[in-house]
Design an enzyme around this catalytic site. Structure first.
Site, PDB file in Angstrom:
ATOM      1  N   TYR A  33       0.760  -1.238   0.000  1.00  0.00           N
ATOM      2  CA  TYR A  33       0.000   0.000   0.000  1.00  0.00           C
ATOM      3  C   TYR A  33       0.800   1.302   0.000  1.00  0.00           C
ATOM      4  CZ  TYR A  33      -3.848  -3.146   1.405  1.00  0.00           C
ATOM      5  OH  TYR A  33      -4.762  -4.142   1.466  1.00  0.00           O
TER       6      TYR A  33
ATOM      7  N   THR B 276      26.427   9.880  22.495  1.00  0.00           N
ATOM      8  CA  THR B 276      25.790   8.670  22.999  1.00  0.00           C
ATOM      9  C   THR B 276      24.919   8.109  21.888  1.00  0.00           C
ATOM     10  OG1 THR B 276      24.476   7.739  24.820  1.00  0.00           O
ATOM     11  CG2 THR B 276      23.750   9.855  23.919  1.00  0.00           C
TER      12      THR B 276
ATOM     13  N   SER C  31     -17.605  -8.365  -6.538  1.00  0.00           N
ATOM     14  CA  SER C  31     -17.822  -9.592  -5.774  1.00  0.00           C
ATOM     15  C   SER C  31     -17.521 -10.781  -6.654  1.00  0.00           C
ATOM     16  CB  SER C  31     -19.275  -9.662  -5.269  1.00  0.00           C
ATOM     17  OG  SER C  31     -19.581 -10.950  -4.771  1.00  0.00           O
TER      18      SER C  31
ATOM     19  N   HIS D  97     -29.629  11.386  12.209  1.00  0.00           N
ATOM     20  CA  HIS D  97     -29.907  10.022  12.716  1.00  0.00           C
ATOM     21  C   HIS D  97     -30.068   9.041  11.553  1.00  0.00           C
ATOM     22  CE1 HIS D  97     -30.787  12.186  16.468  1.00  0.00           C
ATOM     23  NE2 HIS D  97     -31.527  12.970  15.717  1.00  0.00           N
TER      24      HIS D  97
ATOM     25  N   ARG E 210     -11.424   0.434   2.785  1.00  0.00           N
ATOM     26  CA  ARG E 210     -10.006   0.375   3.160  1.00  0.00           C
ATOM     27  C   ARG E 210      -9.633   1.578   4.029  1.00  0.00           C
ATOM     28  NH1 ARG E 210      -5.878  -0.210  -1.638  1.00  0.00           N
ATOM     29  NH2 ARG E 210      -7.067  -2.135  -1.823  1.00  0.00           N
TER      30      ARG E 210
END
Length: 482
Positions: free
Chosen positions: A16, A107, A285, A155, A299
């Protein structure tokens, strides 16, 4: 079978992510950045008077920034159990004249933390350009459909009309908030700089024989050489992990926006009013050949959920740092930080693809308006009757009875909404029959929606995008994988 397929690969990079963001968190970027940090440290130390650093050493380092022997580094890390020292040794082999001064006074967090900050900075720049591009595309969509009436939903039930363009401004406003938040996180980033093992700069003070001014100058010079105008004024061994929280808060908040927008588009696709792009040979499908699944928006939702969860991880890391530092942040951050940026990058790529190719179906939108508008127009009908001398209460009762009859036909009989026909066939409403079409014109029900779109784009969106022209020009063409 291909043996390269024997190991798990994260789909974030294998399927991706954009090449630019994948590179930003790659080994080549990380370890070449370490070498650049060692070079800038040595260069600054020489400029401030350390005699043991020679021009030949610096030239050797400069010539080997990307000449990384990963096999040697892996063998050294296995032997030394220390990734930074393994790469110090590997760099030293490639630069024998510099071997004795690489990492001088530093460091491990000099390279690890500063490299992380560089990756965060560069990653935020990539995201800002892509986000601005998404906003620009969505603004064009909003402007194009500024006055196209559409049924509003509260709603997820039919409500007063809005317009397709006005609804898009709701998404735009949240994306502008994300642009502000991510830009703020970008602007707030500073460099860790040269702070030493516990943040006291003791090793550098020893190198410069107690000259505090030179230590301060070194910190400033190294920061500027790496593209930062300032370093954090105080640190422990690491920069504060609250910095990571600030960055991932902005990305997680964007994830919520993306999820909301993609969910809205999925709902509208179900209504057949708006669809994401669907390619000519795309299959929705494997069984139901007619389907046009909103896989891009699905996705976006899937990845947004992942992005939103990562902030909890980062908060826990920041909360569990002990005193000057503890190492239990390291392995966690190696996963959480890249995943957050890669995920946000992927979401933006899909959003770009979606916003640039949204398909609107005005006829379907108009049909849905026709099925609901008669109920919403009852108040207009009452007011028109009163203006012609009717009694408000009697008119209310007449329209109430007809509305319930029409609703029963829709809900119980499965018929069309025939309220208007009932009104036309009722003698009481004869005074306004000629005005019914104008009373039911959808454009009279959208209020100031078109004007709101115009002012919002002019006063808020366009000005916000002016400073992102250069970043937007660097956007890559989006090619989506399944």
């Amino acid at each position: 079978m291909d043996s390269s397929r024997d190991k798990y690969q994260s789909p974030l990079t294998s399927r991706y992510a954009s090449p630019a963001m994948a590179y930003n968190f790659s080994d080549n970027k990380k370890f070449s950045t370490w070498r650049k940090l060692w070079l800038t440290l040595a260069t600054a130390e020489k400029q401030l008077g350390l005699p043991q650093i020679t021009d030949e050493a610096l030239e050797e380092m400069r010539a080997n920034l990307t000449n990384i022997d990963y096999a040697m580094a892996a063998a050294e890390e296995k032997r030394r159990r220390h990734d930074v020292m393994a790469h110090v040794h590997t760099f030293g082999v490639a630069c024998p004249k510099a071997a004795g001064i690489i990492h001088l006074g530093a460091t491990s967090c000099f390279v690890t933390d500063n490299a992380d900050l560089i990756a965060l900075r560069d990653g935020l720049d990539l995201l800002l350009g892509k986000l601005a591009g998404v906003i620009e595309a969505l603004a064009g969509f909003s402007e194009k459909h500024r006055a196209l009436p559409a049924l509003g939903f509260t709603h997820f039930q039919p409500a007063q009309l809005t317009t397709v363009g006005k609804r898009a401004t709701l998404w735009l406003q949240e994306l502008l908030m994300d642009l502000r938040n991510i830009q703020r996180a970008r602007d707030d980033l500073k460099f860790r700089g040269v702070k030493g093992t516990t943040g006291t700069q003791a090793s550098f003070l020893a190198l410069f024989e107690g000259e505090h001014d030179k230590v301060e100058a070194l910190d400033k010079l190294v920061s500027e050489m790496n593209g930062f105008s300032a370093s954090y004024p105080v640190t422990g061994q690491t920069y504060s992990r609250k910095v990571d929280v600030d960055v991932l808060n902005a990305l997680a908040s964007f994830g919520a926006t993306a999820h909301r927008m993609a969910t809205d588009l999925r709902l509208l696709a179900h209504l057949k009013e708006i669809e994401e792009p669907f390619e000519a040979d795309q299959i929705g499908s494997s069984a139901m050949a007619y389907k046009r699944n909103p896989m891009r928006c699905e996705r976006i939702c899937a990845l947004s959920r992942h992005l939103m969860t990562l902030i909890g991880n980062t908060l826990n890391t920041a909360a569990t740092q002990w005193l000057e530092r503890t190492l239990d942040d390291s392995a966690n951050r190696r996963v959480a930080l890249p995943e957050a940026f890669l995920t946000a990058d992927i979401i933006l790529s899909v959003l770009q693809n979606v916003t640039e190719g949204l398909v609107v179906y005005p006829a379907v939108i108009a049909r849905r308006i026709r099925s609901e508008l008669p109920f919403m127009a009852t108040e207009n009908i009452i007011m028109a009757m009163v203006q012609r001398g009717g009694d408000r209460q009697q008119c209310h009762e007449e329209i109430r009875v007809l509305s319930h009859q029409a609703a029963r036909r829709v809900k119980e009989e499965g018929g069309d909404n025939d309220l208007l026909e009932r009104v036309k066939n009722t003698p009481y409403f004869a005074p306004i029959i000629a005005d019914l079409d104008s009373l039911l014109d959808p454009s009279t029900f959208i209020g100031r929606a078109p004007e709101q779109v115009d002012s919002f784009l002019k006063e808020h969106v366009r000005p916000a995008l002016t400073s992102y022209a250069e970043l937007m020009s660097k956007r890559e063409t989006v090619s989506l994988n399944v």
